[in-house]
Design a protein around this motif. Structure first.
Motif, mmCIF file in Angstrom:
data_model
loop_
_atom_site.group_PDB
_atom_site.id
_atom_site.type_symbol
_atom_site.label_atom_id
_atom_site.label_comp_id
_atom_site.label_asym_id
_atom_site.label_seq_id
_atom_site.Cartn_x
_atom_site.Cartn_y
_atom_site.Cartn_z
ATOM 1 N N PHE A 1 139.914 -8.298 69.038
ATOM 2 C CA PHE A 1 139.826 -9.131 67.837
ATOM 3 C C PHE A 1 138.387 -9.206 67.337
ATOM 4 C CE2 PHE A 1 139.370 -13.112 65.546
ATOM 5 C CZ PHE A 1 140.429 -13.015 64.650
ATOM 6 N N PHE A 2 137.446 -9.124 68.267
ATOM 7 C CA PHE A 2 136.027 -9.065 67.915
ATOM 8 C C PHE A 2 135.767 -7.984 66.867
ATOM 9 C CE2 PHE A 2 132.573 -6.100 69.070
ATOM 10 C CZ PHE A 2 131.455 -6.839 68.725
ATOM 11 N N ALA A 3 136.534 -6.880 66.962
ATOM 12 C CA ALA A 3 136.298 -5.749 66.075
ATOM 13 C C ALA A 3 136.890 -5.947 64.683
ATOM 14 C CB ALA A 3 136.891 -4.480 66.699
ATOM 15 N N PHE A 4 137.862 -6.851 64.549
ATOM 16 C CA PHE A 4 138.539 -7.018 63.266
ATOM 17 C C PHE A 4 137.970 -8.137 62.406
ATOM 18 C CE2 PHE A 4 142.163 -4.812 65.332
ATOM 19 C CZ PHE A 4 142.395 -3.867 64.361
ATOM 20 N N ALA A 5 137.041 -8.888 62.937
ATOM 21 C CA ALA A 5 136.663 -10.134 62.271
ATOM 22 C C ALA A 5 135.723 -9.959 61.084
ATOM 23 C CB ALA A 5 136.034 -11.090 63.289
#
Length: 408
Positions: free
Chosen positions: A188-192
């Motif tokens: 999710f870190f990558a989508f924020a």
């Protein structure tokens, strides 16, 4: 002084893509595969679904509140000042950790190990300087960096799926439900990155129309890119990706395309710089909004009269990031970032849920799914990252309580 509206749809999409594509595609696979194992694609799908729900909440809120600050401003208006403060503080601390992670990723691809810390520090200082000279320069540089990173990713996918591996990849560890969820939390870190579009609502032309479209386009593009890269890494590297610091250049080497390794490293460095630049921009705007309300020192609320950017906030944030780069570890930075960002979006979903019919663009069910997803993922993150994140959030709460008591 208000910020100037200069960003159009293409600029906003570029900033969102720059944040997402650089924010994880070159760095997140090792920690995520280490915990999700063979369930990495399921973890990616879960992270994408939660990100989509959160993106629709942010888009709906941004249409009704086209100001700088993102969920900090939205939650203050829809739920109350305390909710807004926790959202803003979580965003600032989480994204400062993201900036440190991006600077470290840039250095891992661009410099030998002994030079990585000073190179990461130099990247933070240089891009903070770019941000201090106007948002249109930020958007232009981000477009160039996104183009370079997409070219590199295309080469990774082409060599990985079109070539033949020179060695048999190690099998991925068996998946467990908890491991898949923890992997989703890290991914999710990558989508924020789409949050960066919303936090710049005061600088976007026609924000009620532009921000929702930009968020949808940027998130959709990132999902496609991440899926292709994930499949490539799994097929070529397998379990070896869990221990690699530069997995995408390793794909080229494993398929016999060593000549492309420097090109991929340059693209990875460009992607990391693009993410770092967009992250610095978003944090600066949220810090500006919080300082205007005295939730952070008023010193940070100054907008430069010539360049119309929150220069003091940008410089202060850059100094903090430099300190983290000097002492932190990449995996810890990713986990800590995910903790702060998931709390931020939990509050975003709650604020969007409270909006009345006239402001609604999406069904409330999406906000319920988004909030439950944030709660689930934040409780599966590494214990150390969650403990540190909780402590830092409490420090912020104590600061605001003290400030309110002194002002009374």
């Amino acid at each position: 002084m208000p910020l100037a509206r200069r960003l159009r749809l293409g600029d906003a999409v570029a900033i969102g893509l720059g944040s997402m594509i650089g924010a994880g595609v070159f760095s997140v696979w090792a920690p995520a595969m280490g915990v999700a194992g063979s369930g990495i694609l399921i973890a990616l799908a879960i992270a994408a679904i939660v990100a989509y729900c959160n993106a629709t909440a942010s888009a709906q809120l941004a249409s009704a509140h086209p100001v700088a600050g993102g969920t900090y401003a939205y939650a203050r208006a829809e739920i109350g000042p305390w909710w807004g403060f926790v959202a803003g503080w979580s965003f600032v601390i989480g994204k400062i950790a993201s900036c440190a992670a991006m600077a470290m990723t840039f250095a891992a691809y661009a410099a030998p190990e002994s030079w990585q810390v000073p190179v990461a520090v130099a990247a933070v200082v240089a891009l903070a300087a770019v941000n201090c000279f106007g948002v249109t320069r930020t958007a232009l540089v981000t477009r160039v960096l996104v183009a370079c990173s997409l070219l590199g990713l295309a080469l990774v996918v082409a060599t990985g799926l079109g070539g033949s591996s020179t060695a048999t990849p190690a099998p991925l560890p068996d998946a467990s439900a908890y491991g898949v969820l923890q992997g989703a939390g890290l991914l999710f870190f990558a989508f924020a990155g789409y949050a960066r579009i919303a936090t710049m609502g005061e600088e976007v032309v026609d924000p009620a129309r532009t921000i929702p479209r930009a968020i949808a386009l940027a998130l959709g593009g990132a999902v496609v890119v991440y899926t292709l890269v994930a499949i490539t890494v799994v097929l070529v590297l397998g379990g070896d990706a869990a221990t690699s610091t530069t997995p995408l250049s390793d794909v080229a080497e494993a398929t016999g395309w060593q000549a492309l390794t420097p090109v991929i490293r340059i693209a990875a460095a460009a992607a990391s710089l693009g993410a770092l630049l967009a992250l610095l921009t978003g944090i600066g705007r949220t810090t500006l909004a919080m300082a205007r309300e005295q939730d952070l020192p008023r010193f940070l609320a100054k907008v430069d009269e010539r360049w119309q950017v929150p220069r003091r906030a940008e410089i202060t944030i850059a100094l903090i990031i430099v300190g983290i780069v000097v002492i932190a570890d990449l995996r810890d930075a990713i986990g800590f970032s995910s903790f702060g960002v998931l709390l931020y979006y939990l509050i975003a979903n709650a604020a969007a849920f409270r909006q009345q019919a006239a402001a609604r663009r999406y069904p409330r069910a999406l906000q319920v799914i988004g909030a439950l997803g944030c709660l689930l993922l934040v409780n599966t993150l590494p214990v150390v990252a969650s403990a540190i994140g909780t402590a830092v959030v409490l420090v912020g709460v104590l600061y605001r309580m003290t400030r309110l008591r002194l002002s009374r």
